[in-house]
Design a protein around this motif. Structure first.
Motif, mmCIF file in Angstrom:
data_model
loop_
_atom_site.group_PDB
_atom_site.id
_atom_site.type_symbol
_atom_site.label_atom_id
_atom_site.label_comp_id
_atom_site.label_asym_id
_atom_site.label_seq_id
_atom_site.Cartn_x
_atom_site.Cartn_y
_atom_site.Cartn_z
ATOM 1 N N PHE A 166 30.858 38.251 43.917
ATOM 2 C CA PHE A 166 31.502 39.115 43.298
ATOM 3 C C PHE A 166 32.985 38.830 43.079
ATOM 4 C CE2 PHE A 166 33.891 43.081 42.891
ATOM 5 C CZ PHE A 166 33.571 43.732 41.807
ATOM 6 N N PHE A 167 33.755 38.582 44.209
ATOM 7 C CA PHE A 167 35.289 38.090 44.133
ATOM 8 C C PHE A 167 35.465 36.839 43.329
ATOM 9 C CE2 PHE A 167 35.722 40.823 48.040
ATOM 10 C CZ PHE A 167 36.246 41.792 47.435
ATOM 11 N N GLY A 168 34.203 35.950 43.587
ATOM 12 C CA GLY A 168 34.277 34.533 42.532
ATOM 13 C C GLY A 168 34.334 34.999 41.172
ATOM 14 N N PHE A 169 33.340 35.646 40.603
ATOM 15 C CA PHE A 169 33.304 36.143 39.475
ATOM 16 C C PHE A 169 34.578 36.724 38.912
ATOM 17 C CE2 PHE A 169 28.640 35.210 39.416
ATOM 18 C CZ PHE A 169 28.646 34.488 38.643
ATOM 19 N N ILE A 170 35.129 37.722 39.675
ATOM 20 C CA ILE A 170 36.283 38.545 39.086
ATOM 21 C C ILE A 170 37.258 37.610 39.008
ATOM 22 C CG2 ILE A 170 38.009 40.262 39.871
ATOM 23 C CD1 ILE A 170 35.739 42.007 40.884
ATOM 24 N N GLY A 171 37.480 36.389 40.036
ATOM 25 C CA GLY A 171 38.551 35.675 40.073
ATOM 26 C C GLY A 171 38.645 34.821 38.843
ATOM 27 N N VAL A 172 37.286 34.003 38.747
ATOM 28 C CA VAL A 172 37.178 32.938 37.628
ATOM 29 C C VAL A 172 37.477 33.733 36.214
ATOM 30 C CG1 VAL A 172 35.735 31.612 36.260
ATOM 31 C CG2 VAL A 172 35.852 31.583 38.879
ATOM 32 N N PHE A 173 37.131 34.851 36.033
ATOM 33 C CA PHE A 173 37.309 35.531 34.709
ATOM 34 C C PHE A 173 38.687 36.047 34.335
ATOM 35 C CE2 PHE A 173 32.765 35.110 35.050
ATOM 36 C CZ PHE A 173 32.337 34.099 33.930
ATOM 37 N N SER A 174 39.480 36.402 35.409
ATOM 38 C CA SER A 174 40.556 37.046 35.178
ATOM 39 C C SER A 174 41.765 36.165 35.469
ATOM 40 C CB SER A 174 40.737 38.101 36.116
ATOM 41 O OG SER A 174 40.725 37.905 37.661
ATOM 42 N N MET A 175 41.574 34.927 35.895
ATOM 43 C CA MET A 175 42.608 33.943 36.132
ATOM 44 C C MET A 175 43.030 33.305 34.876
ATOM 45 S SD MET A 175 44.043 33.682 39.148
ATOM 46 C CE MET A 175 43.659 34.453 40.570
ATOM 47 N N ASP A 176 44.149 32.885 34.929
ATOM 48 C CA ASP A 176 44.562 31.826 33.906
ATOM 49 C C ASP A 176 44.714 30.353 34.426
ATOM 50 O OD1 ASP A 176 46.803 32.408 35.297
ATOM 51 O OD2 ASP A 176 48.185 32.136 33.440
ATOM 52 N N TYR A 177 44.474 29.377 33.333
ATOM 53 C CA TYR A 177 44.359 28.209 34.082
ATOM 54 C C TYR A 177 45.561 27.636 35.039
ATOM 55 C CZ TYR A 177 43.861 23.072 33.877
ATOM 56 O OH TYR A 177 43.343 21.595 34.507
ATOM 57 N N ASP A 178 46.699 28.151 34.913
ATOM 58 C CA ASP A 178 48.094 27.711 35.738
ATOM 59 C C ASP A 178 47.801 28.252 37.147
ATOM 60 O OD1 ASP A 178 48.939 26.528 33.667
ATOM 61 O OD2 ASP A 178 50.046 28.385 32.885
ATOM 62 N N ASN A 179 47.092 29.446 37.145
ATOM 63 C CA ASN A 179 46.987 30.005 38.605
ATOM 64 C C ASN A 179 45.756 29.615 39.297
ATOM 65 O OD1 ASN A 179 49.497 31.260 38.399
ATOM 66 N ND2 ASN A 179 48.591 33.058 37.583
ATOM 67 N N MET A 180 44.972 28.878 38.708
ATOM 68 C CA MET A 180 43.567 28.633 39.214
ATOM 69 C C MET A 180 43.596 27.796 40.646
ATOM 70 S SD MET A 180 40.531 29.316 38.552
ATOM 71 C CE MET A 180 40.390 29.683 36.802
ATOM 72 N N ASN A 181 44.552 27.018 40.927
ATOM 73 C CA ASN A 181 44.438 26.163 42.094
ATOM 74 C C ASN A 181 44.860 27.014 43.355
ATOM 75 O OD1 ASN A 181 44.048 23.806 40.918
ATOM 76 N ND2 ASN A 181 46.726 23.305 40.661
ATOM 77 N N GLY A 182 45.363 28.253 43.227
ATOM 78 C CA GLY A 182 45.613 29.012 44.485
ATOM 79 C C GLY A 182 44.247 29.847 44.677
ATOM 80 N N PHE A 183 43.670 30.059 43.554
ATOM 81 C CA PHE A 183 42.518 30.854 43.682
ATOM 82 C C PHE A 183 41.315 29.902 44.287
ATOM 83 C CE2 PHE A 183 38.540 31.846 41.621
ATOM 84 C CZ PHE A 183 38.096 33.073 42.389
ATOM 85 N N ILE A 184 41.237 28.639 43.947
ATOM 86 C CA ILE A 184 40.402 27.901 44.562
ATOM 87 C C ILE A 184 40.478 27.769 46.017
ATOM 88 C CG2 ILE A 184 39.370 25.244 44.461
ATOM 89 C CD1 ILE A 184 39.956 25.546 41.493
ATOM 90 N N VAL A 185 41.619 27.506 46.527
ATOM 91 C CA VAL A 185 42.078 27.460 47.683
ATOM 92 C C VAL A 185 41.554 28.508 48.611
ATOM 93 C CG1 VAL A 185 43.688 27.410 49.511
ATOM 94 C CG2 VAL A 185 44.072 25.715 47.534
ATOM 95 N N LYS A 186 41.789 29.900 47.906
ATOM 96 C CA LYS A 186 41.428 31.040 48.467
ATOM 97 C C LYS A 186 39.992 31.252 48.647
ATOM 98 C CE LYS A 186 45.364 33.413 47.145
ATOM 99 N NZ LYS A 186 45.908 34.465 46.398
ATOM 100 N N MET A 187 39.242 30.772 47.769
ATOM 101 C CA MET A 187 37.820 30.757 47.742
ATOM 102 C C MET A 187 37.143 29.670 48.608
ATOM 103 S SD MET A 187 36.768 33.238 45.898
ATOM 104 C CE MET A 187 35.053 32.759 45.951
ATOM 105 N N PHE A 188 37.643 28.662 48.882
ATOM 106 C CA PHE A 188 37.317 27.781 49.786
ATOM 107 C C PHE A 188 37.561 28.191 51.083
ATOM 108 C CE2 PHE A 188 37.094 24.250 46.828
ATOM 109 C CZ PHE A 188 35.808 23.792 46.900
ATOM 110 N N VAL A 189 38.621 29.030 51.568
ATOM 111 C CA VAL A 189 38.863 29.502 52.799
ATOM 112 C C VAL A 189 37.855 30.602 53.052
ATOM 113 C CG1 VAL A 189 40.638 31.085 54.069
ATOM 114 C CG2 VAL A 189 41.244 28.882 53.062
ATOM 115 N N LEU A 190 37.621 31.415 52.096
ATOM 116 C CA LEU A 190 36.769 32.577 52.086
ATOM 117 C C LEU A 190 35.226 31.842 52.509
ATOM 118 C CD1 LEU A 190 37.897 34.930 49.526
ATOM 119 C CD2 LEU A 190 37.858 35.302 52.108
ATOM 120 N N MET A 191 34.826 30.950 51.776
ATOM 121 C CA MET A 191 33.346 30.254 52.067
ATOM 122 C C MET A 191 33.470 29.694 53.378
ATOM 123 S SD MET A 191 33.038 28.447 48.255
ATOM 124 C CE MET A 191 32.521 26.975 49.004
#
Length: 109
Positions: free
Chosen positions: A58-83
């Motif tokens: 759920f958080f992954g889908f929300i993050g992917v569809f609400s992020m712009d391309y410039d902020n995606m790196n921080g989101f990916i790091v957070k998702m790997f930590v959560l995983m």
């Protein structure tokens, strides 16, 4: 009595092959209160990884569809930590279930 121990232990071990199915069937079919108690505990422990994985998706889908391309790196790091946290909790739940199965089968109810 020995069959009740085996059924109770099997409810915990079923996380590896039939996570929700076996504890639910055992809970509604078997009349012994101790077996029902272990079936409920097994079902609760089986639901922990499932609920966490649904939250992660759920958080992954929300993050992917609400992020712009410039902020995606921080989101990916957070998702790997959560995983990583999810996998650590899941391994912990598997170990806990196997220990509980051993305790029920060898030590008793």
């Amino acid at each position: 009595m020995e069959n009740n121990k085996m059924i109770s232990a099997l409810c915990y071990v079923s996380l590896l092959f039939a996570p929700f199915l076996l504890p639910i069937i055992v809970y509604f079919v078997i009349k012994d209160k101790r077996v029902k108690y272990h079936a409920k505990r097994a079902l609760l422990s089986h639901s922990i990884p499932t609920v966490l994985s649904l939250l992660l998706v759920f958080f992954g889908f929300i993050g992917v569809f609400s992020m712009d391309y410039d902020n995606m790196n921080g989101f990916i790091v957070k998702m790997f930590v959560l995983m990583g946290i999810y996998f650590a909790i899941t391994i912990g739940v598997i170990i806990w279930n196997l220990v509980q199965a051993y305790r029920v089968f060898r030590v008793g109810f």
